[in-house]
Motif scaffolding. Structure first.
Motif, PDB file in Angstrom:
ATOM      1  N   THR A 328       7.528  18.543  -0.392  1.00  0.00           N
ATOM      2  CA  THR A 328       6.232  18.016   0.036  1.00  0.00           C
ATOM      3  C   THR A 328       5.453  19.129   0.702  1.00  0.00           C
ATOM      4  N   GLY A 329       4.112  19.031   0.658  1.00  0.00           N
ATOM      5  CA  GLY A 329       3.253  20.011   1.300  1.00  0.00           C
ATOM      6  C   GLY A 329       3.186  21.302   0.519  1.00  0.00           C
ATOM      7  N   GLY A 330       3.183  22.410   1.252  1.00  0.00           N
ATOM      8  CA  GLY A 330       3.213  23.721   0.606  1.00  0.00           C
ATOM      9  C   GLY A 330       1.866  24.341   0.332  1.00  0.00           C
ATOM     10  N   HIS A 331       0.820  23.932   1.069  1.00  0.00           N
ATOM     11  CA  HIS A 331      -0.498  24.497   0.799  1.00  0.00           C
ATOM     12  C   HIS A 331      -1.408  24.344   2.020  1.00  0.00           C
ATOM     13  N   PRO A 332      -2.390  25.258   2.173  1.00  0.00           N
ATOM     14  CA  PRO A 332      -3.412  25.072   3.204  1.00  0.00           C
ATOM     15  C   PRO A 332      -4.259  23.845   2.858  1.00  0.00           C
ATOM     16  N   LEU A 333      -4.804  23.213   3.873  1.00  0.00           N
ATOM     17  CA  LEU A 333      -5.641  22.040   3.641  1.00  0.00           C
ATOM     18  C   LEU A 333      -7.102  22.460   3.516  1.00  0.00           C
ATOM     19  N   ASP A 334      -7.799  21.830   2.577  1.00  0.00           N
ATOM     20  CA  ASP A 334      -9.186  22.160   2.295  1.00  0.00           C
ATOM     21  C   ASP A 334     -10.095  21.427   3.277  1.00  0.00           C
ATOM     22  N   ARG A 335     -10.199  21.988   4.466  1.00  0.00           N
ATOM     23  CA  ARG A 335     -11.034  21.412   5.520  1.00  0.00           C
ATOM     24  C   ARG A 335     -11.333  22.512   6.525  1.00  0.00           C
ATOM     25  N   PRO A 336     -12.353  22.366   7.351  1.00  0.00           N
ATOM     26  CA  PRO A 336     -12.613  23.387   8.365  1.00  0.00           C
ATOM     27  C   PRO A 336     -11.404  23.575   9.272  1.00  0.00           C
ATOM     28  N   GLY A 337     -11.253  24.788   9.788  1.00  0.00           N
ATOM     29  CA  GLY A 337     -10.135  25.065  10.677  1.00  0.00           C
ATOM     30  C   GLY A 337      -8.936  25.615   9.928  1.00  0.00           C
ATOM     31  N   PHE A 338      -7.817  25.738  10.652  1.00  0.00           N
ATOM     32  CA  PHE A 338      -6.655  26.461  10.143  1.00  0.00           C
ATOM     33  C   PHE A 338      -5.483  25.511   9.899  1.00  0.00           C
ATOM     34  N   TYR A 339      -5.716  24.516   9.067  1.00  0.00           N
ATOM     35  CA  TYR A 339      -4.719  23.474   8.828  1.00  0.00           C
ATOM     36  C   TYR A 339      -3.795  23.853   7.665  1.00  0.00           C
ATOM     37  N   TYR A 340      -2.532  23.439   7.814  1.00  0.00           N
ATOM     38  CA  TYR A 340      -1.551  23.618   6.750  1.00  0.00           C
ATOM     39  C   TYR A 340      -0.773  22.324   6.576  1.00  0.00           C
ATOM     40  N   ALA A 341      -0.579  21.926   5.337  1.00  0.00           N
ATOM     41  CA  ALA A 341       0.110  20.671   5.068  1.00  0.00           C
ATOM     42  C   ALA A 341       1.556  20.729   5.546  1.00  0.00           C
ATOM     43  N   PRO A 342       2.041  19.725   6.258  1.00  0.00           N
ATOM     44  CA  PRO A 342       3.456  19.692   6.649  1.00  0.00           C
ATOM     45  C   PRO A 342       4.348  19.813   5.413  1.00  0.00           C
ATOM     46  N   THR A 343       5.292  20.712   5.466  1.00  0.00           N
ATOM     47  CA  THR A 343       6.012  21.164   4.274  1.00  0.00           C
ATOM     48  C   THR A 343       7.520  21.029   4.459  1.00  0.00           C
ATOM     49  N   VAL A 344       8.195  20.624   3.367  1.00  0.00           N
ATOM     50  CA  VAL A 344       9.657  20.614   3.346  1.00  0.00           C
ATOM     51  C   VAL A 344      10.114  21.342   2.095  1.00  0.00           C
ATOM     52  N   LEU A 345      10.977  22.333   2.286  1.00  0.00           N
ATOM     53  CA  LEU A 345      11.610  23.051   1.187  1.00  0.00           C
ATOM     54  C   LEU A 345      13.088  22.674   1.137  1.00  0.00           C
ATOM     55  N   ASP A 346      13.612  22.468  -0.039  1.00  0.00           N
ATOM     56  CA  ASP A 346      15.034  22.156  -0.205  1.00  0.00           C
ATOM     57  C   ASP A 346      15.685  23.267  -1.027  1.00  0.00           C
ATOM     58  N   ARG A 347      17.022  23.298  -0.950  1.00  0.00           N
ATOM     59  CA  ARG A 347      17.832  24.266  -1.697  1.00  0.00           C
ATOM     60  C   ARG A 347      17.415  25.704  -1.404  1.00  0.00           C
ATOM     61  N   VAL A 348      17.109  25.936  -0.136  1.00  0.00           N
ATOM     62  CA  VAL A 348      16.821  27.296   0.328  1.00  0.00           C
ATOM     63  C   VAL A 348      18.146  28.049   0.464  1.00  0.00           C
ATOM     64  N   THR A 349      18.137  29.301   0.095  1.00  0.00           N
ATOM     65  CA  THR A 349      19.347  30.130   0.169  1.00  0.00           C
ATOM     66  C   THR A 349      19.099  31.320   1.107  1.00  0.00           C
ATOM     67  N   PRO A 350      20.175  31.976   1.562  1.00  0.00           N
ATOM     68  CA  PRO A 350      20.032  33.014   2.589  1.00  0.00           C
ATOM     69  C   PRO A 350      19.243  34.242   2.193  1.00  0.00           C
ATOM     70  N   ASP A 351      18.878  34.359   0.916  1.00  0.00           N
ATOM     71  CA  ASP A 351      18.085  35.507   0.505  1.00  0.00           C
ATOM     72  C   ASP A 351      16.593  35.206   0.462  1.00  0.00           C
ATOM     73  N   MET A 352      16.192  33.998   0.827  1.00  0.00           N
ATOM     74  CA  MET A 352      14.790  33.590   0.729  1.00  0.00           C
ATOM     75  C   MET A 352      14.053  33.807   2.043  1.00  0.00           C
ATOM     76  N   ALA A 353      12.739  33.975   1.948  1.00  0.00           N
ATOM     77  CA  ALA A 353      11.919  34.234   3.130  1.00  0.00           C
ATOM     78  C   ALA A 353      12.048  33.122   4.166  1.00  0.00           C
ATOM     79  N   ALA A 354      12.140  31.862   3.721  1.00  0.00           N
ATOM     80  CA  ALA A 354      12.213  30.742   4.647  1.00  0.00           C
ATOM     81  C   ALA A 354      13.508  30.717   5.440  1.00  0.00           C
ATOM     82  N   PHE A 355      14.492  31.472   4.995  1.00  0.00           N
ATOM     83  CA  PHE A 355      15.751  31.594   5.731  1.00  0.00           C
ATOM     84  C   PHE A 355      15.772  32.875   6.557  1.00  0.00           C
ATOM     85  N   VAL A 356      15.383  33.976   5.971  1.00  0.00           N
ATOM     86  CA  VAL A 356      15.525  35.287   6.602  1.00  0.00           C
ATOM     87  C   VAL A 356      14.499  35.490   7.709  1.00  0.00           C
ATOM     88  N   GLU A 357      13.268  35.052   7.487  1.00  0.00           N
ATOM     89  CA  GLU A 357      12.176  35.317   8.408  1.00  0.00           C
ATOM     90  C   GLU A 357      11.954  34.133   9.352  1.00  0.00           C
TER      91      GLU A 357
END
Length: 465
Positions: A328-357
């Motif tokens: 779910t989510g995964g994108h900035p929202l098209d509205r004024p301001g600095f909104y980002y859609a609440p996001t869930v990533l699954d099957r993340v592995t230790p070599d991915m940015a969402a794990f390492v960073e």
């Protein structure tokens, strides 16, 4: 000029001129003189300042909360809770400081020997924007109770909050200059650290800035307390209450729009319950209300700055490109301001940015593991070590596993949070030193030994250095 920008609109709401060298010199001299006098005030009298500061905070909670929300985008209910937590911290140290700072008698070969806790002097506080009141009061209440003074270099995007904190202390009756806010940019920090009137430094911020400040303070042989980045694991074992874990996981990840060092960031889940956890988490995330943070029903406001939103989106995109599943989510929202859609990533592995960073925003990463052993191994596979959560129905096993998790705090079947009664801080690249509790109030003291002769044990040989 230093601008205050409302992240819900992207518009400048206030501007301030940076302090000039003469302004900084006056502030440092006032702080130095005030602290020297403050050090001789009994602790029982110092803590009256904290009690009054708590009253000021509570009496102006609505106003200060509005400042927090307008400058960094935190939902208004969370901003009100932040102000209240600052007041609680002041009350806590007002009640406990005398006990925490009382001389401790230590048996030795002296007629009498003791350890006392003397103030260090004026402390430079370099603070972040994500909890603009709490991060400062977390340090300030115990530091003042211990007899120190302080000057604040706050994040440049929250100048109104920085000045409001100075107002709180002034209106609570602090001696002139004991606490000062400096409206300066990052380029002024090294000169402040080098100034002989600064005795020590506390920083809450990124690992990169922490490394720089530590090197600058180290050259001056000045103590530092560093609370830096985090990539906190949230472990869910097969025997956990999955629904309860998911309910807490939403708050642990998305509180403050996910912009917290101790937010849960890596959800490490045993494979047998991973589908159920992912489904429960997504359902709760999709129910979050994304709106104007001044609305009292808002759960998710804007991120604090456009570059932070863009950095998070890059991490999400790179993780998906590497094979993560976007639920779910995964994108900035098209509205004024600095909104980002609440996001869930699954099957993340230790070599991915969402794990390492460190992901500093509203994005959760689910990592599936075979068993508890692999969960702990992956939890520790990070350069950070701030907090960790562990969910299981087996408390005896949990106590054993908690000792193996590399973090400054492990919360079992609960959400990692700072608490005035408990020490707070990290290891590895999450920093060093402790805030809060008895350990926090003693960080910026001279832990001094006092030995009174004559020696009572003439048979014991005393070795000099």
């Amino acid at each position: 000029m230093i601008d205050s920008v409302n992240p819900a609109t992207g518009k400048v709401i206030a501007s301030f001129e940076e302090y000039q060298p003469d302004d900084i010199e006056q502030a440092l001299e006032e702080a130095s003189q005030a602290q020297r006098a403050w050090a001789h005030v009994p602790v029982s009298e110092r803590v009256r300042l904290l009690t009054k500061a708590a009253k000021v905070l509570r009496s102006r909670k609505a106003h200060y909360a509005s400042l927090i929300t307008s400058e960094m985008g935190k939902p208004i209910l969370e901003a009100e809770a932040e102000v209240e937590k600052c007041a609680w911290n002041c009350d806590f140290y007002a009640a406990q400081a005398e006990r925490f700072l009382a001389p401790e008698q230590v048996p030795s070969n002296a007629s009498e020997s003791m350890v006392v806790f003397d103030p260090l002097g004026v402390i430079l506080a370099i603070m972040p924007w994500n909890y603009p009141f709490w991060q400062l009061f977390r340090f300030l209440a115990p530091a003042l109770a211990a007899g120190n003074g302080a000057v604040l270099k706050h994040a440049s995007n929250v100048p109104q909050c920085a000045l409001a904190i100075e107002e709180v202390l002034r209106d609570a009756g602090a001696p002139t200059g004991l606490f000062r806010t400096l409206i300066v940019g990052a380029s002024a920090v090294e000169g402040l650290i080098e100034d002989p009137r600064i005795a020590a430094v506390t920083l809450t911020g990124s690992t990169e800035v922490g490394s720089l400040v530590a090197s600058q303070a180290g050259r001056q042989i000045k103590k530092q307390v560093l609370e830096l980045g985090g990539s906190d694991p949230f472990i869910v074992l097969a025997d956990a209450d999955v629904e309860a874990a998911a309910a807490v996981a939403v708050r642990a990840r998305f509180l403050n729009v996910g912009q917290s060092c101790i937010a849960a960031k890596r959800f490490i889940v045993e494979e047998s319950v991973a589908d159920a956890f992912a489904a429960a988490l997504c359902a709760k995330v999709e129910a979050l209300v994304v709106d104007d943070p001044m609305r009292r029903d808002c759960n998710i406001g804007p991120m604090a700055r456009a570059n932070l939103r863009d950095d998070l989106h890059s991490q999400v995109e790179r993780s998906v490109a590497a094979g993560a599943e976007l639920l779910t989510g995964g994108h900035p929202l098209d509205r004024p301001g600095f909104y980002y859609a609440p996001t869930v990533l699954d099957r993340v592995t230790p070599d991915m940015a969402a794990f390492v960073e460190e992901t500093f925003g509203p994005a959760a990463a689910i990592i599936r593991v075979r068993n508890a052993e692999e969960a702990v191994e992956l939890a520790n596979r990070t350069e950070f070590g701030l907090g960790a959560a562990l969910w299981t129905g087996d408390l005896e096993r949990a106590r054993v596993l908690a000792r193996r998790i590399e973090a400054g705090a492990v919360f079992i079947n609960g959400m990692v949070a700072s608490d005035p009664r408990l020490p707070f801080g990290g290891i590895k690249k999450s920093g060093y030193g402790r805030e809060l509790g008895v350990f926090g109030i003693r960080e910026f003291t001279n832990i001094k030994t006092i030995w009174i002769g004559p020696a009572q044990d003439a048979t014991r040989v005393t070795l000099s250095e």
